[in-house]
Design an enzyme around this catalytic site. Sequence first.
Site, PDB file in Angstrom:
ATOM      1  CG  HIS A  94     102.498  68.093 -17.442  1.00  0.00           C
ATOM      2  ND1 HIS A  94     103.357  68.480 -16.434  1.00  0.00           N
ATOM      3  CD2 HIS A  94     101.244  68.293 -16.960  1.00  0.00           C
ATOM      4  CE1 HIS A  94     102.647  68.910 -15.402  1.00  0.00           C
ATOM      5  NE2 HIS A  94     101.370  68.796 -15.693  1.00  0.00           N
ATOM      6  CD  GLU A 128     100.500  70.689  -9.303  1.00  0.00           C
ATOM      7  OE1 GLU A 128     100.872  70.460 -10.461  1.00  0.00           O
ATOM      8  OE2 GLU A 128      99.295  70.660  -8.958  1.00  0.00           O
ATOM      9  NE  ARG A 184      97.514  70.752 -18.440  1.00  0.00           N
ATOM     10  CZ  ARG A 184      97.570  70.261 -17.199  1.00  0.00           C
ATOM     11  NH1 ARG A 184      97.725  71.078 -16.168  1.00  0.00           N
ATOM     12  NH2 ARG A 184      97.471  68.962 -16.986  1.00  0.00           N
ATOM     13  CG  ASP A 217      94.357  70.674 -10.214  1.00  0.00           C
ATOM     14  OD1 ASP A 217      94.682  71.866 -10.023  1.00  0.00           O
ATOM     15  OD2 ASP A 217      95.192  69.785 -10.486  1.00  0.00           O
ATOM     16  CD  GLU A 238      94.957  70.453  -5.982  1.00  0.00           C
ATOM     17  OE1 GLU A 238      95.912  70.167  -6.724  1.00  0.00           O
ATOM     18  OE2 GLU A 238      94.258  69.580  -5.417  1.00  0.00           O
ATOM     19  CD  GLU A 245      97.403  64.482  -6.964  1.00  0.00           C
ATOM     20  OE1 GLU A 245      96.658  65.008  -7.813  1.00  0.00           O
ATOM     21  OE2 GLU A 245      98.458  65.016  -6.569  1.00  0.00           O
ATOM     22  CG  HIS A 302     101.368  67.426  -7.597  1.00  0.00           C
ATOM     23  ND1 HIS A 302     102.421  67.392  -8.493  1.00  0.00           N
ATOM     24  CD2 HIS A 302     100.241  67.335  -8.340  1.00  0.00           C
ATOM     25  CE1 HIS A 302     101.950  67.310  -9.727  1.00  0.00           C
ATOM     26  NE2 HIS A 302     100.628  67.266  -9.658  1.00  0.00           N
TER      27      HIS A 302
END
Length: 428
Positions: free
Chosen positions: A56, A303, A82, A249, A275, A372, A352
């Site tokens: 992230h 997740e 975020r 998502d 999701e 994924e 995840h």
Amino acid sequence: MPAPGIFHVCWDGKVPLTYRPHNNGEHHDPTKNQTGSRLVYWRCDSRKRCWRGDYHDQGANHWIDDHIATPMSKYRDYEQSRQSFGINVLGTLIVEVEAENGQTGFAVSTAGEMGCFIVEKHLNRFIEGKCVSDIKLIHDQMLNATLYYSGSGGLVMNTISCVDLALWDLFGKVVGLPVYKLLGGAVRDEIQFYATGARPDLAKEMGFIGGKMPTHWGPHDGDAGIRKDAVMVADMREKCGEDFWLMLDCWMSQDVNYATKLAHACAPYNLKWIEECLPPQQYEGYRELKRNAPVGMMVTSGEHHGTLQSFRTLSETGIDIMQPDVGWCGGLTTLVEIAAIAKSRGQLVVPHGSSVYSHHAVITFTNTPFSEFLMTSPDCSTMRPQFDPILLNEPVPVNGRIHKSVLDKPGFGVELNRDCNLKRPYSH
């Protein structure tokens, strides 16, 4: 017991370090090797970004931080990014363990300086002096010893997961086998992937079987938000054609009513699944969402669930796919147990992301027909390893697939990039 060690460490508020006990020079039967804990807080100084243990923590203009709906989106000050509410503050944790013969195993997760403290001040006592094959014993002791402050997962479980993965890596290197063979071997010749990112159309060109997009709007945006995300799905369906999977998502950003409306708004565009619409503990909400979702559309989550018990309860809601993160759910030891719970109910388990730490597990699971791949390039136009630059030799899919032969290296088959700046904020 390993000799006392020296730590080399680094900390800038978000990155990990390395603790390494000295080898005492003795040689032993590999099956009798003992492990000494090694904690790595790795960091890159502020002049050179070396993030990606925490994926992230990206630079400007990256899709992963571009107006994605979150539980904080209802507050306008934290809606656009975020990172504005601190999604990237934890930083990277690297744990290394060393056997008496000098072999080392390591793993990466997100827990930062706080995770380093937990390993150094608490968990190390359950690691040092143990046989390298005592993974389940160490795992159980860590879980039980942290019950009084671990709650239902979170930072503590991230840390335990990292230790567990490092132990599996070491065990594989000591016996000279890839981790997937320690789990009983592959049940298929290759892993096929869908891609998570903002550009499913580009993922299709790269050979992936599907593309999962983040939603950008939530309940605070009302029906207008539903229409905007549905238009995004419709546009991508037109670009990708009818046979390519499309998924959404929602990252815990919705309530049951909004999620149900969004699912039905996207049904005409053959959305494969929706999701993580709800926060982790809203089990009744997931049960209701599954009951009211469009016929043929799957409901998935997991997740941000952090314990085996939470996955058992989640499984009971009847969702179609459970999606644990092996770096957050308790490690590989717990992931194997989660897969068994899912299999007993006829559910899929599709972890995840997590790169090699997932690859070695899912190729042994009969209820994981695909996996994924997280697109970490800013515009999703190029293939980039998830944990670059921390991991060396980290594989990426070729035409949307990774063959099992690529995984045929001891342990998880990757090495720690020592050129990254390694420091340690705590010792024990």
